[in-house]
Scaffold this motif. Sequence first.
Motif, PDB file in Angstrom:
ATOM      1  N   ARG A   1     -13.336  -4.336   3.126  1.00  0.00           N
ATOM      2  CA  ARG A   1     -12.032  -4.968   3.316  1.00  0.00           C
ATOM      3  C   ARG A   1     -11.010  -3.888   3.657  1.00  0.00           C
ATOM      4  NH1 ARG A   1     -11.826  -7.605  -1.019  1.00  0.00           N
ATOM      5  NH2 ARG A   1     -12.239  -9.706  -0.210  1.00  0.00           N
ATOM      6  N   VAL A   2     -10.365  -4.018   4.806  1.00  0.00           N
ATOM      7  CA  VAL A   2      -9.341  -3.072   5.241  1.00  0.00           C
ATOM      8  C   VAL A   2      -8.115  -3.853   5.703  1.00  0.00           C
ATOM      9  CG1 VAL A   2     -10.885  -1.175   5.895  1.00  0.00           C
ATOM     10  CG2 VAL A   2     -10.384  -2.985   7.548  1.00  0.00           C
ATOM     11  N   VAL A   3      -6.968  -3.173   5.714  1.00  0.00           N
ATOM     12  CA  VAL A   3      -5.721  -3.803   6.142  1.00  0.00           C
ATOM     13  C   VAL A   3      -5.409  -3.349   7.568  1.00  0.00           C
ATOM     14  CG1 VAL A   3      -3.275  -4.114   5.669  1.00  0.00           C
ATOM     15  CG2 VAL A   3      -4.884  -3.814   3.774  1.00  0.00           C
ATOM     16  N   PRO A   4      -5.244  -4.281   8.503  1.00  0.00           N
ATOM     17  CA  PRO A   4      -4.977  -3.895   9.888  1.00  0.00           C
ATOM     18  C   PRO A   4      -3.554  -3.379  10.074  1.00  0.00           C
ATOM     19  CG  PRO A   4      -4.889  -6.277   9.668  1.00  0.00           C
ATOM     20  CD  PRO A   4      -5.344  -5.741   8.330  1.00  0.00           C
TER      21      PRO A   4
ATOM     22  N   ALA B   1     -15.081  -6.292   9.755  1.00  0.00           N
ATOM     23  CA  ALA B   1     -15.431  -5.365   8.678  1.00  0.00           C
ATOM     24  C   ALA B   1     -15.725  -6.107   7.385  1.00  0.00           C
ATOM     25  CB  ALA B   1     -14.296  -4.358   8.471  1.00  0.00           C
TER      26      ALA B   1
ATOM     27  N   LEU C   1     -17.904   0.060   8.370  1.00  0.00           N
ATOM     28  CA  LEU C   1     -16.985   0.211   9.499  1.00  0.00           C
ATOM     29  C   LEU C   1     -17.734   0.541  10.785  1.00  0.00           C
ATOM     30  CD1 LEU C   1     -14.025   2.151   7.842  1.00  0.00           C
ATOM     31  CD2 LEU C   1     -13.988  -0.206   8.688  1.00  0.00           C
TER      32      LEU C   1
ATOM     33  N   ALA D   1      -4.385 -10.482   8.918  1.00  0.00           N
ATOM     34  CA  ALA D   1      -3.780  -9.426   8.106  1.00  0.00           C
ATOM     35  C   ALA D   1      -3.795  -9.750   6.623  1.00  0.00           C
ATOM     36  CB  ALA D   1      -2.346  -9.168   8.563  1.00  0.00           C
TER      37      ALA D   1
ATOM     38  N   SER E   1     -10.710  -5.753  11.334  1.00  0.00           N
ATOM     39  CA  SER E   1     -10.625  -6.028   9.901  1.00  0.00           C
ATOM     40  C   SER E   1     -11.404  -7.287   9.545  1.00  0.00           C
ATOM     41  CB  SER E   1      -9.164  -6.154   9.467  1.00  0.00           C
ATOM     42  OG  SER E   1      -8.570  -7.322  10.005  1.00  0.00           O
TER      43      SER E   1
ATOM     44  N   LEU F   1      -5.105   1.548  12.067  1.00  0.00           N
ATOM     45  CA  LEU F   1      -5.818   1.078  10.875  1.00  0.00           C
ATOM     46  C   LEU F   1      -5.561   2.072   9.749  1.00  0.00           C
ATOM     47  CD1 LEU F   1      -7.966  -1.099   9.938  1.00  0.00           C
ATOM     48  CD2 LEU F   1      -9.681   0.672  10.370  1.00  0.00           C
TER      49      LEU F   1
ATOM     50  N   SER G   1      -7.167  -3.931  15.897  1.00  0.00           N
ATOM     51  CA  SER G   1      -7.185  -3.701  14.453  1.00  0.00           C
ATOM     52  C   SER G   1      -7.460  -4.975  13.664  1.00  0.00           C
ATOM     53  CB  SER G   1      -5.848  -3.092  14.016  1.00  0.00           C
ATOM     54  OG  SER G   1      -5.834  -2.835  12.641  1.00  0.00           O
ATOM     55  N   SER G   2      -6.789  -6.073  14.008  1.00  0.00           N
ATOM     56  CA  SER G   2      -6.977  -7.317  13.265  1.00  0.00           C
ATOM     57  C   SER G   2      -8.390  -7.858  13.436  1.00  0.00           C
ATOM     58  CB  SER G   2      -5.953  -8.365  13.717  1.00  0.00           C
ATOM     59  OG  SER G   2      -4.651  -7.978  13.368  1.00  0.00           O
TER      60      SER G   2
ATOM     61  N   SER H   1      -8.314  -2.124   0.821  1.00  0.00           N
ATOM     62  CA  SER H   1      -6.979  -2.678   1.059  1.00  0.00           C
ATOM     63  C   SER H   1      -5.960  -2.137   0.070  1.00  0.00           C
ATOM     64  CB  SER H   1      -7.012  -4.214   0.978  1.00  0.00           C
ATOM     65  OG  SER H   1      -7.305  -4.646  -0.342  1.00  0.00           O
TER      66      SER H   1
END
Length: 483
Positions: free
Chosen positions: A422-425, A416, A457, A42, A413, A439, A409-410, A115
């Motif tokens: 960059r994404v936040v789970p 990804a 993604l 995360a 991420s 997500l 999700s984690s 993010s």
Amino acid sequence: MSPLAADRRVSGTRTAAVLGNWRHPGPAHTALSDALRRAVLAGSLPLSTRMPAERELATALSISRTTVTTAYDTLREEGFLLSRQGAGTVTALPRSDRAASAPMALGGEEIVDLSIAAPTAPPELHRAALAALDRLPAHADHGYVPHGLPGLREVVAQRYTDRGTPTSPDQILITTGAQHAIALLTRTQAGPGDRIVVEQPTYVHALDAVRSAGARAVPVPTGPEGTDLDLLESTLRQVAPRLVYLIPDHQNPTGACLSTEARAAVRDLARRTGTVIVGDEVLTDLTLDGPAPDSWAGDGRNPRVVAIGSMSKSHWGGLRVGWLRGPAELTTRLALARRSTDLGTPVLDQLIAAELLSAGPGAVPSRIEQLRANRDLLVRLLRERLPDWRFTVPRGGQCLWVDLGVPVSSALSALALAHGVRVVPGPAFGVDGGMEDRLRLPFTAPAQVLERAMDGLVLAWAALTGGGMRALNLPPGRGAVTV
């Protein structure tokens, strides 16, 4: 850089704060390794961070050193920790043939960072800054204004009055952004061990403020229609919190809005229970469809209802100006309390904010038009390229809250990032983790950037559904499934 080079170190006490309520049924070392792994994925424990020694973390968590040793060993085997004698133990992401061969960005482009849900500065900022410079000589005294410049407080108060909440300038405290207002209010209202009720999911940095105050966050679920009011009422009666933090408009991350009736019910609940309930209105001006939400504070007569706002989402995140609306007694007390951290928001920033707010209510029109177009583009791309993902199209705000259908999700991420995004789970937005099937996807970036993000993604999702979870060494039962 060496794989073990660490540009920061985290203490045992800070690690304990990051992990929060990490225990769950089963062996303690499994629960600890799960919590640490989730924190790394995360971003709560950033990569290349030197972890506390085993004895130090054991002391901070009040557990045996053997438990920490076993958890660390598990994460070393999985690749989430790297250790070498004399160099300590640092956080990392697992390496695999799949991940190692994946590009760090697509087509040589820089990584797309989703993010942060924040747009670029509007063209109007330059004009406002020049006008503010012209006004600066009239404010060139000592420059310390804990309450905020009188002129800006008047402008903000008038905005509330125009929305149906009569407000005087002495009910306004100017802060260095909304996050400052949240932290200041949290610190003065609650202390170690006190309970603060928050939505689940909610704004990540509001949770940071609760933890920094040593308080305990108590979650109440929120969904497409907003906070579960029945559960909120029962929670207030059971735990007697010092504060309630809600995002009533275009909630981050769900996008939900409380109805007019629900707002009135919450204000009545604050009156009946004597609980201070704060509404974070930083996203209020970003209504993309339909009428703007009603003012959170209603007629403004309830002293237990507090509102927070800022310039960050409606105008620019780099303009660190926010405010708090509440009883004059509260704003005075907070102005005195802020002296331990700062002596007032920068004067020039306040003058710029006053210029922008005086130019017209709400966000600049071009911002709304661009956000609406970006939202519609992201919705179309998701429906075309990742049709199994589910979401409710928000009528405002800055992001989509996506249901992946499976709790990955984690892991997604992490993959990804290897594909340039960059994404936040989901777990980052919760009090105690969970929400691995969710997500957050902001739509604040330009169209071409959103399209690049979608490319990454799609590749990451394909890698994950094709066995990428095994490459990440996420064992069954620890937040990963085979899909």
